[in-house]
Design an enzyme around this catalytic site. Structure first.
Site, mmCIF file in Angstrom:
data_model
loop_
_atom_site.group_PDB
_atom_site.id
_atom_site.type_symbol
_atom_site.label_atom_id
_atom_site.label_comp_id
_atom_site.label_asym_id
_atom_site.label_seq_id
_atom_site.Cartn_x
_atom_site.Cartn_y
_atom_site.Cartn_z
ATOM 1 C CG ASP A 1 -38.707 -1.949 -60.985
ATOM 2 O OD1 ASP A 1 -37.919 -1.064 -60.624
ATOM 3 O OD2 ASP A 1 -39.076 -2.080 -62.167
ATOM 4 C CG ASP B 1 -41.112 1.204 -62.873
ATOM 5 O OD1 ASP B 1 -40.302 1.847 -62.191
ATOM 6 O OD2 ASP B 1 -40.800 0.234 -63.581
ATOM 7 C CD GLU B 2 -37.460 1.543 -57.890
ATOM 8 O OE1 GLU B 2 -37.254 2.282 -58.878
ATOM 9 O OE2 GLU B 2 -36.591 1.262 -57.068
#
Ligand code: TTP
Ligand code: MG
Length: 436
Positions: free
Chosen positions: A24, A137-138
């Protein structure tokens, strides 16, 4: 991976435990702004959605960790953020303001963040055979076949360092034998964290944490648990499972298992779209061929740009023309081989549109499909060892694959944050010019 026989979190047929990474990015949008504006490094940075420079409307999308120290946080009104952390410019005119206690505000630029996210995902796909992208973003990675528990920390550090060095943003990484523990681990030492929870340690790692950190325990459930005297994950793991089930139903049993570090979900790959498309409606239906062509050119350019940023090659180029009232017409051309060729997308799309020159059209769209992801092997038709397309041997269909009937993106319950704005992932119909 040894196929579907092994449950993650339990040893596989070789007696190995699964090795799951959760990656993350740290204050992702702010990190992207810093990448292109290095003067922002180390400074409080706030990224606002619905925010315009110098204004105070909108809401905080994210804040750098320096800005968070002033109480600025996601979803807060920009006006409130400004009360806590005035903008830097204000310090120039107000002698009472300490410039060190001010910050930099930037509007969201989602296209840029997506392109940075794609660079990160490229490294993740390079590092694991199984990648589940959860949001911009993960992602989860199953790296059981790529490393071993004895060297898992070094493996994760290598992934983290590559992201830092090659993309210029930092990630926090959690390593654990299952997804839920890996996610909690990645969050445990943010920013720039690397937390490894070895098999056999999951329950003791979770025990001291607040029960609210267990995936599936929101603020309401956390309050209800507190009423039962359950404060920590350890309390939850030691509670009477029948009582939990009586109170929360099947979910109670699931929370109990999670708190004990048991999570049998397998990391399943996801995140690579089947097609990419953009469409745009005219305010009123038009039969002006130039207007239609211009719009299709713009869409073609956007779609090709998107494909390039995702590292996608395409073999089929299609257009959609909606004629009043709601007739959806699609036309497609398949190429002899996969390409990354923006000019060709434009050329083929405009040619396909030609059939609708005399028709009144209220909406147009452009789509590329038959995607393949060949990082570093991008090609153009000129470089492809085959014949040329639209007029040549290209197969033109009527077309079987409709813009609207493709797989909808599946809902994901793994993400706490927003899911990747993958409006492109199908159904194409939801994307619009406003996405630009
Ligand atoms: P997050 O990963 O939740 O947050 P973050 O990356 O900014 O910070 P952290 O270091 O805690 O991971 O979300 C990723 C991006 O999604 C974030 O940079 C901005 C965006 N976002 C919103 O637009 N609105 C929101 O409410 C949240 C939580 C995130
Ligand atoms: Mg993040």
């Amino acid at each position: 991976m040894t196929g579907g026989s092994r449950l993650p979190g339990t040893p596989d047929g070789d007696g190995r435990d699964a090795i799951v990474l959760h990656v993350d990015m740290d204050c992702f949008y702010a990190a992207c702004e810093r990448r292109r504006e290095p003067e922002l490094r180390g400074e409080p940075v706030v990224v606002g959605m619905g925010y315009d420079p110098g204004e105070s409307h909108g809401a905080v999308a994210t804040a750098s960790y320096e800005a968070r120290e002033y109480g600025v946080e996601s979803a807060q009104a920009i006006g409130e953020a400004l009360d806590r952390l005035p903008r830097r410019a204000a310090a120039e005119t107000d002698p009472d303001l300490d410039p060190a206690a001010t910050g930099h505000y930037r509007p969201v630029d989602i296209d840029y963040y997506e392109s940075v996210g794609e660079e990160v995902k490229e490294i993740l796909h390079d590092s694991a055979d199984v990648v589940r992208e959860v949001s911009i973003d993960e992602a989860y990675l199953d790296v059981t076949d790529r490393t071993a528990w004895t060297v898992a920390e070094g493996f994760a550090r290598h992934v983290k360092n590559r992201i830092d060095r090659e993309v210029g943003v930092t990630a926090s990484v959690g390593v654990a034998p299952n997804m839920s523990a890996a996610k909690i681990a990645s969050d445990h030492d943010k920013p720039d964290g690397l937390v490894v929870v070895e098999p056999g340690e999951v329950r003791s790692f979770l025990a001291p944490l607040d029960a609210g950190e267990i995936h599936g325990v929101g603020p309401v459930t956390a309050r209800e648990l507190r009423e039962l005297g359950i404060e920590t994950a350890g309390d939850l793991a030691g509670a009477d499972p029948d009582a939990l089930e009586a109170r929360f139903g099947e979910r109670g049993a699931e929370l109990y298992r999670r708190a004990r570090g048991e999570d049998d979900r397998e990391v399943t790959p996801r995140g690579r779209p089947k097609s990419l498309s953009r469409e745009s409606a005219f305010t009123e239906a038009t039969d002006d061929p130039d207007r239609k062509r211009e719009r299709v050119r713009t869409l073609a350019e956007a779609v090709a740009d998107r494909a390039r940023r995702k590292g996608a090659l395409y073999r089929t180029i299609a257009i959609k023309a909606v004629t009043p009232p709601f007739d959806v017409n699609t036309r497609a051309t398949s190429l002899p081989g996969p390409v990354d060729d923006p000019e060709l997308v434009e050329e083929v799309a405009v040619e396909l549109l030609g059939e609708f020159d005399d028709e009144s059209v209220r909406k147009v769209g452009v789509r590329v499909s038959n995607l393949s992801f060949a990082a570093g092997e991008q090609t153009s038709l000129g470089g492809w060892d085959g014949q040329s397309a639209p007029d040549g041997d290209a197969e033109r269909t009527g077309v079987a694959d409709s813009f609207d009937a493709s797989d909808p993106p599946e809902l994901d319950d793994d993400s706490n944050g927003p899911t990747d704005a993958e409006t492109d992932a199908d159904p194409a119909g939801q994307s619009s010019l406003a996405d630009f």
